[in-house]
Design a protein around this motif. Structure first.
Motif, PDB file in Angstrom:
ATOM      1  N   TYR A   1      43.156  32.701  16.835  1.00  0.00           N
ATOM      2  CA  TYR A   1      43.518  31.383  16.316  1.00  0.00           C
ATOM      3  C   TYR A   1      42.621  31.059  15.122  1.00  0.00           C
ATOM      4  O   TYR A   1      41.433  31.366  15.118  1.00  0.00           O
ATOM      5  CB  TYR A   1      43.326  30.301  17.392  1.00  0.00           C
TER       6      TYR A   1
ATOM      7  N   GLU B   1      41.820  27.614  12.480  1.00  0.00           N
ATOM      8  CA  GLU B   1      42.037  26.198  12.182  1.00  0.00           C
ATOM      9  C   GLU B   1      42.266  26.026  10.691  1.00  0.00           C
ATOM     10  O   GLU B   1      41.386  26.309   9.884  1.00  0.00           O
ATOM     11  CB  GLU B   1      40.823  25.380  12.637  1.00  0.00           C
TER      12      GLU B   1
ATOM     13  N   ARG C   1      45.691  26.447  19.540  1.00  0.00           N
ATOM     14  CA  ARG C   1      44.719  27.191  20.372  1.00  0.00           C
ATOM     15  C   ARG C   1      45.350  27.668  21.676  1.00  0.00           C
ATOM     16  O   ARG C   1      45.131  28.800  22.113  1.00  0.00           O
ATOM     17  CB  ARG C   1      43.504  26.320  20.661  1.00  0.00           C
TER      18      ARG C   1
ATOM     19  N   THR D   1      46.113  21.565  16.285  1.00  0.00           N
ATOM     20  CA  THR D   1      44.927  22.320  16.709  1.00  0.00           C
ATOM     21  C   THR D   1      44.991  22.650  18.190  1.00  0.00           C
ATOM     22  O   THR D   1      44.819  23.810  18.588  1.00  0.00           O
ATOM     23  CB  THR D   1      43.651  21.523  16.388  1.00  0.00           C
TER      24      THR D   1
END
Length: 173
Positions: A32, A34, A22, A18
């Motif tokens: 981006y 997740e 980013r 993560t």
């Protein structure tokens, strides 16, 4: 390196997918996503309870990420964090966008355990790390991607990833 590629930041839990994802997206000026956000609630509940996901759990999740990848490949690229531990999972994502690039974040187990133990509010318990390593199939020579060690700061890791990505063959439409 072309910013029209879609990059999947992969690796076992706790490698910093993560955070590095980013930072990569920011450095490249692309969106981006997740990967954990694509999991259905049942998957999150299963992992929160300490039960590893099986392939049947992962296919819908991978298909949802694949849809995002396909859309981003047509819209100027993007970065998504998704464990992508097995070759079959990466093949499924590549089926959505064949020129998808993988950034495999790696580290020795003690470092990953330390980072996982320090995380606050994440659903993935350290007890599932064994299943993550058991499932891991590293990138193979015929897969478009780079391997990046996660020692050091997130910024250091991101710089190493960017440098490695610059050495990939140019993007082909």
């Amino acid at each position: 390196m072309s910013t029209q590629r879609v990059i999947v930041v992969m690796g076992v839990a706790g490698t910093g997918k993560t955070t590095v994802g980013r930072l990569l997206a920011e450095a490249l000026g692309i969106p981006y996503a997740e990967g954990d956000a694509f999991h259905p609630a049942a998957n999150v509940a299963k992992m929160s309870a300490g039960t590893p996901l099986d392939d049947a759990d992962r296919w819908p999740w991978l298909d949802a990420i694949g849809e995002w990848i396909r859309n981003r490949a047509d819209l100027g690229g993007g970065v998504v964090a998704a464990s992508s531990l097995k070759r079959a999972y990466r093949d499924r994502l590549r089926a959505a966008a064949p020129r998808t690039v993988f950034v495999h974040l790696t580290a020795e187990r003690p470092l990953i355990e330390k980072r996982m133990a320090a995380r606050k509010g994440h659903f993935m318990p350290t007890t599932l790390l064994d299943s993550q390593f058991a499932a891991l199939e590293p990138l193979q020579d015929d897969e478009l991607g780079v391997v990046v060690d996660v020692s050091g700061s997130p910024e250091d890791i991101t710089e190493r990833a960017l440098a490695a990505l610059r050495h990939l063959p140019p993007h082909e439409n």
